[in-house]
Motif scaffolding. Structure first.
Motif, PDB file in Angstrom:
ATOM      1  N   PRO A  79     -31.228   2.991 -34.775  1.00 47.25           N
ATOM      2  CA  PRO A  79     -29.836   2.775 -34.375  1.00 47.25           C
ATOM      3  C   PRO A  79     -29.619   1.542 -33.505  1.00 47.25           C
ATOM      4  CG  PRO A  79     -30.806   4.467 -33.002  1.00 47.25           C
ATOM      5  CD  PRO A  79     -31.839   4.116 -34.044  1.00 47.25           C
ATOM      6  N   MET A  80     -30.670   1.029 -32.869  1.00 48.33           N
ATOM      7  CA  MET A  80     -30.484  -0.134 -31.987  1.00 48.33           C
ATOM      8  C   MET A  80     -31.841  -0.747 -31.646  1.00 48.33           C
ATOM      9  SD  MET A  80     -29.423   1.937 -28.542  1.00 48.33           S
ATOM     10  CE  MET A  80     -30.572   3.006 -27.676  1.00 48.33           C
ATOM     11  N   ARG A  81     -31.815  -2.010 -31.252  1.00 46.63           N
ATOM     12  CA  ARG A  81     -32.985  -2.781 -30.834  1.00 46.63           C
ATOM     13  C   ARG A  81     -34.042  -2.918 -31.923  1.00 46.63           C
ATOM     14  NH1 ARG A  81     -33.350   0.489 -26.161  1.00 46.63           N
ATOM     15  NH2 ARG A  81     -35.569   0.848 -26.547  1.00 46.63           N
ATOM     16  N   GLY A  82     -33.718  -2.556 -33.167  1.00 44.86           N
ATOM     17  CA  GLY A  82     -34.715  -2.624 -34.223  1.00 44.86           C
ATOM     18  C   GLY A  82     -35.857  -1.666 -34.017  1.00 44.86           C
ATOM     19  N   THR A  83     -35.615  -0.613 -33.234  1.00 43.50           N
ATOM     20  CA  THR A  83     -36.659   0.339 -32.853  1.00 43.50           C
ATOM     21  C   THR A  83     -36.226   1.753 -33.212  1.00 43.50           C
ATOM     22  OG1 THR A  83     -37.320  -1.076 -31.002  1.00 43.50           O
ATOM     23  CG2 THR A  83     -37.996   1.216 -30.902  1.00 43.50           C
ATOM     24  N   LEU A  84     -37.160   2.562 -33.638  1.00 46.40           N
ATOM     25  CA  LEU A  84     -36.862   3.951 -33.965  1.00 46.40           C
ATOM     26  C   LEU A  84     -36.433   4.730 -32.722  1.00 46.40           C
ATOM     27  CD1 LEU A  84     -39.822   4.603 -36.389  1.00 46.40           C
ATOM     28  CD2 LEU A  84     -37.420   4.994 -36.972  1.00 46.40           C
ATOM     29  N   HIS A  85     -35.401   5.554 -32.894  1.00 49.13           N
ATOM     30  CA  HIS A  85     -34.921   6.439 -31.832  1.00 49.13           C
ATOM     31  C   HIS A  85     -34.599   7.809 -32.434  1.00 49.13           C
ATOM     32  CE1 HIS A  85     -34.219   2.643 -29.709  1.00 49.13           C
ATOM     33  NE2 HIS A  85     -34.051   3.335 -28.604  1.00 49.13           N
ATOM     34  N   LEU A  86     -34.620   8.821 -31.586  1.00 44.58           N
ATOM     35  CA  LEU A  86     -34.063  10.123 -31.923  1.00 44.58           C
ATOM     36  C   LEU A  86     -32.608  10.154 -31.480  1.00 44.58           C
ATOM     37  CD1 LEU A  86     -36.896  12.537 -30.680  1.00 44.58           C
ATOM     38  CD2 LEU A  86     -36.564  11.654 -32.999  1.00 44.58           C
ATOM     39  N   VAL A  87     -31.730  10.623 -32.370  1.00 43.96           N
ATOM     40  CA  VAL A  87     -30.313  10.746 -32.036  1.00 43.96           C
ATOM     41  C   VAL A  87     -29.768  12.014 -32.674  1.00 43.96           C
ATOM     42  CG1 VAL A  87     -29.998   8.235 -31.892  1.00 43.96           C
ATOM     43  CG2 VAL A  87     -29.507   9.418 -34.029  1.00 43.96           C
ATOM     44  N   ALA A  88     -28.598  12.424 -32.225  1.00 50.51           N
ATOM     45  CA  ALA A  88     -27.904  13.530 -32.881  1.00 50.51           C
ATOM     46  C   ALA A  88     -27.339  13.031 -34.206  1.00 50.51           C
ATOM     47  CB  ALA A  88     -26.786  14.049 -31.981  1.00 50.51           C
ATOM     48  N   PRO A  89     -27.381  13.842 -35.259  1.00 51.97           N
ATOM     49  CA  PRO A  89     -26.945  13.363 -36.578  1.00 51.97           C
ATOM     50  C   PRO A  89     -25.507  12.868 -36.598  1.00 51.97           C
ATOM     51  CG  PRO A  89     -27.246  15.757 -36.572  1.00 51.97           C
ATOM     52  CD  PRO A  89     -27.840  15.243 -35.308  1.00 51.97           C
ATOM     53  N   GLU A  90     -24.627  13.521 -35.838  1.00 53.06           N
ATOM     54  CA  GLU A  90     -23.224  13.118 -35.877  1.00 53.06           C
ATOM     55  C   GLU A  90     -22.974  11.777 -35.188  1.00 53.06           C
ATOM     56  OE1 GLU A  90     -23.490  15.780 -32.144  1.00 53.06           O
ATOM     57  OE2 GLU A  90     -24.401  15.677 -34.150  1.00 53.06           O
ATOM     58  N   ASP A  91     -23.973  11.285 -34.438  1.00 51.54           N
ATOM     59  CA  ASP A  91     -23.804  10.023 -33.719  1.00 51.54           C
ATOM     60  C   ASP A  91     -24.354   8.813 -34.463  1.00 51.54           C
ATOM     61  OD1 ASP A  91     -22.620  11.256 -31.507  1.00 51.54           O
ATOM     62  OD2 ASP A  91     -24.559  11.615 -30.533  1.00 51.54           O
ATOM     63  N   LEU A  92     -25.191   9.026 -35.460  1.00 56.00           N
ATOM     64  CA  LEU A  92     -25.929   7.895 -36.019  1.00 56.00           C
ATOM     65  C   LEU A  92     -25.021   6.866 -36.695  1.00 56.00           C
ATOM     66  CD1 LEU A  92     -28.547   6.457 -36.561  1.00 56.00           C
ATOM     67  CD2 LEU A  92     -28.923   7.929 -38.553  1.00 56.00           C
ATOM     68  N   ARG A  93     -24.027   7.304 -37.432  1.00 64.18           N
ATOM     69  CA  ARG A  93     -23.211   6.344 -38.185  1.00 64.18           C
ATOM     70  C   ARG A  93     -22.478   5.384 -37.254  1.00 64.18           C
ATOM     71  NH1 ARG A  93     -22.051   6.049 -43.294  1.00 64.18           N
ATOM     72  NH2 ARG A  93     -22.555   8.232 -43.740  1.00 64.18           N
ATOM     73  N   TRP A  94     -21.824   5.917 -36.215  1.00 58.87           N
ATOM     74  CA  TRP A  94     -21.067   5.001 -35.351  1.00 58.87           C
ATOM     75  C   TRP A  94     -22.000   4.091 -34.543  1.00 58.87           C
ATOM     76  CZ3 TRP A  94     -21.996   5.231 -30.203  1.00 58.87           C
ATOM     77  CH2 TRP A  94     -22.343   6.454 -29.621  1.00 58.87           C
ATOM     78  N   MET A  95     -23.199   4.577 -34.211  1.00 57.68           N
ATOM     79  CA  MET A  95     -24.156   3.703 -33.540  1.00 57.68           C
ATOM     80  C   MET A  95     -24.542   2.535 -34.444  1.00 57.68           C
ATOM     81  SD  MET A  95     -26.822   6.190 -31.568  1.00 57.68           S
ATOM     82  CE  MET A  95     -26.298   7.307 -30.266  1.00 57.68           C
ATOM     83  N   LEU A  96     -24.834   2.846 -35.693  1.00 56.70           N
ATOM     84  CA  LEU A  96     -25.210   1.799 -36.634  1.00 56.70           C
ATOM     85  C   LEU A  96     -24.083   0.789 -36.817  1.00 56.70           C
ATOM     86  CD1 LEU A  96     -27.029   3.952 -39.340  1.00 56.70           C
ATOM     87  CD2 LEU A  96     -28.102   2.395 -37.711  1.00 56.70           C
TER      88      LEU A  96
END
Length: 367
Positions: A79-96
């Motif tokens: 989702p950010m910094r070109g690095t893998l992160h754990l996120v809540a599924p409902e948040d991933l699209r807007w982060m991207l």
């Protein structure tokens, strides 16, 4: 005007962050709840990420955290910094949607070196979705074979850059486990409901959640953490500053939640706490300035040579005092700490706290 507070004791900064990050006496009830609270947790090292969640969820075992990922209650992507992160599924699209374009610009030169044009990304997308939608999630190696067979070479990091692009644009995502690796799934199948937000709303919400889960922190900390422009961050911050407390320390302004700031008056936990945190943990990594919890003279012991690989840390009362390692396997496994030179020897209470932390980690592994 936002509420204000002043901080005079530097040792308090780390303890406030322990409280914000659910490492004090306020652990989360589940892996999904914890990840949602933290907003994003670095996860390039999967085993470290599992413990980063587990240490904040009382009683959780590694099977519980893996199950949350395996079910899609927690997702792992870029989702950010070109690095893998754990996120809540409902948040991933807007982060991207907030971060992908800027990151794409930053790696455009590398894509040119690898011979990746937008038409190649689109072709890789079609190859991947045709295979996954017809036969289900696929391993990375399997997907790279699909790319190669379809005329999209994967050698020399080209494959991982194609995969990263497809994930950043919301076509693919890491999905269920197959052994100790995650299969690659179609985003819309694996995450049927992920919110799309207007940019201003998304950035304001991102800011608020970061300061609630990571505060005290600065606007520069957040801009580094997300790699979003500081000018844009400052503009969006005006929408949420009234919901945070302003903390002044040594001429710098920090922000945190009112609930955590109130602990300065009602009693701040963590004075006798001791934690065994994984490498890449947000407590150390989640800020551009780490000096409040890590003596600059010890920074090279945590990230040797500045190579970007963070070691496991021993944290006492909100301060990093050493590193640790696991030696042995199974019933013979033991936690071995290595305290920084000059650290005050542990007394009986600290030794007991270390033993409890080690027992908790070992129990997490065998759950």
């Amino acid at each position: 005007m936002a509420a204000q507070a002043a901080l005079r004791d530097p040792r308090t900064m780390g303890r406030l962050r322990l409280a914000s990050q659910r490492l004090a006496d306020n652990g989360a009830a589940s892996a999904a709840e914890l990840v949602r609270w933290m907003t994003a947790m670095q996860a390039q090292d999967l085993q470290a990420a599992l413990w980063a969640v587990g240490v904040r969820v009382p009683g959780a075992g590694i099977a519980d955290v893996r199950a949350a990922i395996n079910s899609g209650a927690v997702v792992r992507s870029w989702p950010m910094r070109g690095t893998l992160h754990l996120v809540a599924p409902e948040d991933l699209r807007w982060m991207l949607e907030l971060t992908a374009e800027r990151l794409a610009r930053s790696i455009a030169g590398r894509h040119r070196q690898l011979g990746i044009a937008w038409t190649d990304v689109e072709k890789a997308r079609d190859l991947a979705l045709d295979r996954i939608l017809s036969e289900g999630p696929i391993s990375r190696a399997g997907l790279f074979r699909v790319f190669d067979a379809g005329g999209q070479p994967t050698q020399g990091q080209r494959g991982i850059h194609l995969l990263g692009s497809l994930c950043r644009h919301g076509w693919l995502v890491l999905g269920p486990f197959a052994g100790n690796q995650q299969l690659i799934a179609a985003f819309d199948q694996w995450i049927p409901a992920s919110r799309a937000l207007a940019r201003e709303e998304a950035l304001a919400g991102f800011l608020l959640r970061y300061f609630r889960s990571h505060g005290p922190a600065t606007l520069r900390d957040f801009a580094w953490w997300t790699q979003l422009p500081l000018t844009e961050v400052r503009g969006a911050f005006e929408r949420v500053r009234q919901e945070l407390v302003e903390l002044e320390f040594e001429g710098t302004t920090y922000w945190l939640s009112p609930d955590v700031a109130a602990l300065l008056d009602t009693g701040l936990p963590g004075a006798r706490s001791l934690h065994l945190l994984p490498g890449f943990d947000e407590f150390v990594l989640g800020y551009t300035d780490r000096t409040h919890v890590l003596d600059p003279g010890h920074a090279d012991l945590i990230v040797p040579g500045g190579n970007g690989v963070f070691k496991k840390t021993v944290v006492a009362a909100g301060k990093v005092i050493g590193t640790w390692a696991l030696q042995g396997t199974g019933p013979r496994a033991v936690v071995v700490p290595e305290l920084f030179e000059g650290t005050q020897p542990m007394g009986p209470a600290a030794q007991a706290a270390l033993a409890r932390a080690a027992k908790r980690y070992l129990a997490f592994l065998v759950d």
